[in-house]
Design a protein around this motif. Structure first.
Motif, PDB file in Angstrom:
ATOM      1  N   GLN A 115       2.783   7.285   3.371  1.00 57.97           N
ATOM      2  CA  GLN A 115       3.380   5.979   3.988  1.00 57.97           C
ATOM      3  C   GLN A 115       3.230   4.958   2.926  1.00 57.97           C
ATOM      4  O   GLN A 115       2.375   4.746   2.267  1.00 57.97           O
ATOM      5  N   VAL A 116       4.307   3.954   3.065  1.00 59.25           N
ATOM      6  CA  VAL A 116       4.435   2.733   2.332  1.00 59.25           C
ATOM      7  C   VAL A 116       4.400   1.676   3.445  1.00 59.25           C
ATOM      8  O   VAL A 116       4.772   1.505   4.156  1.00 59.25           O
ATOM      9  N   MET A 117       3.534   0.671   2.950  1.00 60.22           N
ATOM     10  CA  MET A 117       3.535  -0.607   3.763  1.00 60.22           C
ATOM     11  C   MET A 117       3.538  -1.672   2.880  1.00 60.22           C
ATOM     12  O   MET A 117       3.284  -1.691   1.704  1.00 60.22           O
ATOM     13  N   ILE A 118       4.137  -2.861   3.462  1.00 57.29           N
ATOM     14  CA  ILE A 118       4.317  -4.204   2.444  1.00 57.29           C
ATOM     15  C   ILE A 118       3.918  -5.248   3.356  1.00 57.29           C
ATOM     16  O   ILE A 118       4.481  -5.227   4.651  1.00 57.29           O
ATOM     17  N   SER A 119       3.201  -5.994   3.010  1.00 52.29           N
ATOM     18  CA  SER A 119       2.872  -7.376   3.966  1.00 52.29           C
ATOM     19  C   SER A 119       4.167  -8.248   3.530  1.00 52.29           C
ATOM     20  O   SER A 119       4.232  -8.781   2.484  1.00 52.29           O
ATOM     21  N   LYS A 143       0.881  -1.135  -0.155  1.00 54.51           N
ATOM     22  CA  LYS A 143      -0.024  -0.025  -0.003  1.00 54.51           C
ATOM     23  C   LYS A 143       0.961   1.209  -0.007  1.00 54.51           C
ATOM     24  O   LYS A 143       1.784   1.099   0.703  1.00 54.51           O
ATOM     25  N   LEU A 144       0.458   2.197  -0.670  1.00 50.90           N
ATOM     26  CA  LEU A 144       1.228   3.371  -0.760  1.00 50.90           C
ATOM     27  C   LEU A 144       0.068   4.499  -0.642  1.00 50.90           C
ATOM     28  O   LEU A 144      -0.762   4.461  -1.664  1.00 50.90           O
ATOM     29  N   ARG A 145       0.279   5.406   0.374  1.00 50.00           N
ATOM     30  CA  ARG A 145      -0.949   6.293   0.291  1.00 50.00           C
ATOM     31  C   ARG A 145      -0.271   7.621   0.929  1.00 50.00           C
ATOM     32  O   ARG A 145       0.862   7.510   1.563  1.00 50.00           O
ATOM     33  N   THR A 146      -1.282   8.765   0.854  1.00 45.12           N
ATOM     34  CA  THR A 146      -0.995   9.868   1.388  1.00 45.12           C
ATOM     35  C   THR A 146      -1.826  10.025   2.745  1.00 45.12           C
ATOM     36  O   THR A 146      -3.010   9.364   2.829  1.00 45.12           O
ATOM     37  N   ALA A 199      15.569  -6.157  12.036  1.00 45.38           N
ATOM     38  CA  ALA A 199      14.982  -5.591  13.197  1.00 45.38           C
ATOM     39  C   ALA A 199      13.715  -4.708  12.965  1.00 45.38           C
ATOM     40  O   ALA A 199      12.802  -4.455  13.906  1.00 45.38           O
ATOM     41  N   VAL A 200      13.438  -4.510  11.632  1.00 46.09           N
ATOM     42  CA  VAL A 200      12.010  -3.822  11.231  1.00 46.09           C
ATOM     43  C   VAL A 200      11.029  -4.832  11.428  1.00 46.09           C
ATOM     44  O   VAL A 200      11.208  -6.051  11.132  1.00 46.09           O
ATOM     45  N   SER A 201       9.987  -4.461  12.092  1.00 47.91           N
ATOM     46  CA  SER A 201       8.838  -5.245  12.477  1.00 47.91           C
ATOM     47  C   SER A 201       8.329  -5.875  11.325  1.00 47.91           C
ATOM     48  O   SER A 201       8.469  -5.668   9.843  1.00 47.91           O
ATOM     49  N   GLU A 202       7.606  -7.259  11.647  1.00 50.99           N
ATOM     50  CA  GLU A 202       6.596  -7.824  10.346  1.00 50.99           C
ATOM     51  C   GLU A 202       5.814  -6.946   9.483  1.00 50.99           C
ATOM     52  O   GLU A 202       5.401  -5.830  10.321  1.00 50.99           O
ATOM     53  N   ASN A 203       5.504  -6.903   8.524  1.00 51.60           N
ATOM     54  CA  ASN A 203       4.809  -5.972   7.720  1.00 51.60           C
ATOM     55  C   ASN A 203       5.371  -4.502   7.775  1.00 51.60           C
ATOM     56  O   ASN A 203       4.536  -3.619   8.384  1.00 51.60           O
ATOM     57  N   PRO A 204       6.514  -4.443   7.218  1.00 50.32           N
ATOM     58  CA  PRO A 204       6.961  -3.137   7.453  1.00 50.32           C
ATOM     59  C   PRO A 204       6.541  -1.987   6.985  1.00 50.32           C
ATOM     60  O   PRO A 204       5.511  -2.073   5.924  1.00 50.32           O
ATOM     61  N   ALA A 243      10.250  -2.528  -3.360  1.00 54.44           N
ATOM     62  CA  ALA A 243      10.796  -3.005  -1.975  1.00 54.44           C
ATOM     63  C   ALA A 243      11.448  -4.373  -2.469  1.00 54.44           C
ATOM     64  O   ALA A 243      11.044  -4.941  -3.519  1.00 54.44           O
ATOM     65  N   ILE A 244      12.514  -4.729  -1.801  1.00 56.98           N
ATOM     66  CA  ILE A 244      13.275  -5.848  -2.404  1.00 56.98           C
ATOM     67  C   ILE A 244      13.645  -6.600  -0.885  1.00 56.98           C
ATOM     68  O   ILE A 244      14.161  -6.072  -0.241  1.00 56.98           O
ATOM     69  N   ASP A 245      13.255  -7.923  -0.865  1.00 57.59           N
ATOM     70  CA  ASP A 245      13.674  -8.545   0.179  1.00 57.59           C
ATOM     71  C   ASP A 245      15.099  -9.633   0.052  1.00 57.59           C
ATOM     72  O   ASP A 245      15.741  -9.239  -0.665  1.00 57.59           O
TER      73      ASP A 245
END
Length: 286
Positions: free
Chosen positions: A191-195, A175-178, A237-242, A261-263
């Motif tokens: 905000q950028v969010m990734i599952s 998700k990418l939202r303002t 160290a960044v939490s699940e679902n950054p 995003a790249i894992d």
């Protein structure tokens, strides 16, 4: 002589020696380790060899974190800048450091001078009671640090989510939202969010009791048009679902943001957003 430090969350700290800091919180006296820890000295030498780092630089940068975290696997962190981003003077990098984590460099954010503000919010895991630090590197090369001592433990080794198959099935959804309505020419929050389960390699499968192999988001880049707005190098160290909150300045009525995003397996995920910005409301001078 005592040195008193007053933080935005109302905590008052008194430096009482080279090894401890007395903290007043909710009417109680609590002794923290002094911020000049062995871990910090090693980090400073590794990341900033031969350079001075100005401490307690809350006139320029401040880090907010809970005094005692409710969940060590999801600790909210906000880094707030006290200066605007401009071509003449700006924060070009923010280092998020966690002294007593297995890998203490949690994130390095590279920021554009055109972002408007250098504020960053995210969530992290803490394995032990520790100092969490934000170090700002300005475009003139100077370094400035703010820190908080956070009481939380076991976050990096906390059990992975119950349904790993579902987590992997949702892997990479973004998700990418303002937030609120962006205004042309004004710093606006996004905000950028990734599952992503962001497996640390320290967690055990609750059924097999075997360690779950590490797999986490290692980089997130956000483009504004053809310009790199934000580049984040991340650790487990960044939490699940950054998720990362950041600022940008809309330049046109139809601006575009793109997050990549790249894992740690080099799997790539992307999300774009067409930003619809409004003209700032003119003030009447009557």
């Amino acid at each position: 002589m005592f040195t008193f430090l007053i933080f935005s969350n109302g905590v008052v700290a008194k430096e009482v020696g080279v090894s401890t800091v007395e903290v007043f919180h909710d009417g109680k006296n609590i002794v923290n380790p002094a911020p000049e820890t062995e871990q910090w000295r090693a980090l400073k030498e590794s990341l900033f060899p031969g350079k001075d780092v100005r401490t307690n630089a809350i006139d320029l940068i401040e880090i907010s974190a809970p005094f005692r975290a409710a969940d060590a696997a999801v600790v909210p962190i906000t880094i707030s800048s006290k200066i605007d981003q401009s071509r003449e003077s700006y924060i070009r990098k923010l280092y998020l450091l966690i002294d007593r984590n297995p890998t203490p460099v949690a994130a390095i954010f590279t920021l554009s001078s055109e972002a408007g503000r250098a504020d960053i919010s995210t969530r992290v895991r803490l394995e032990e009671y520790t100092y969490v630090r934000a170090v700002a590197e300005l475009n003139d090369g100077s370094l400035h640090m703010s820190y908080k001592y956070v009481r939380a433990s076991g976050g990096c080794s906390a059990p992975a989510g119950k349904d790993q198959e579902l987590a992997l099935a949702r892997l990479g959804r973004m998700k990418l939202r303002t937030e609120a309505t962006p205004m042309l020419g004004k710093p606006s929050k996004a905000q950028v969010m990734i599952s992503h389960p962001n497996f640390s390699g320290m967690q055990k499968d609750q059924l097999t009791q075997l360690y779950v192999p590490a797999r986490f988001v290692r980089q997130i880049d956000v483009m504004q048009g053809d310009n790199l707005l934000l580049s984040a190098k991340l650790d487990f160290a960044v939490s699940e679902n950054p998720n990362i909150r950041f600022f940008f300045v809309p330049k046109g009525e139809n601006d575009n943001l793109k997050a990549t995003a790249i894992d740690s397996t080099d799997k790539k995920f992307e999300k774009s957003l067409a930003v619809i910005a409004s003209q700032p409301t003119a003030k009447n001078n009557f």
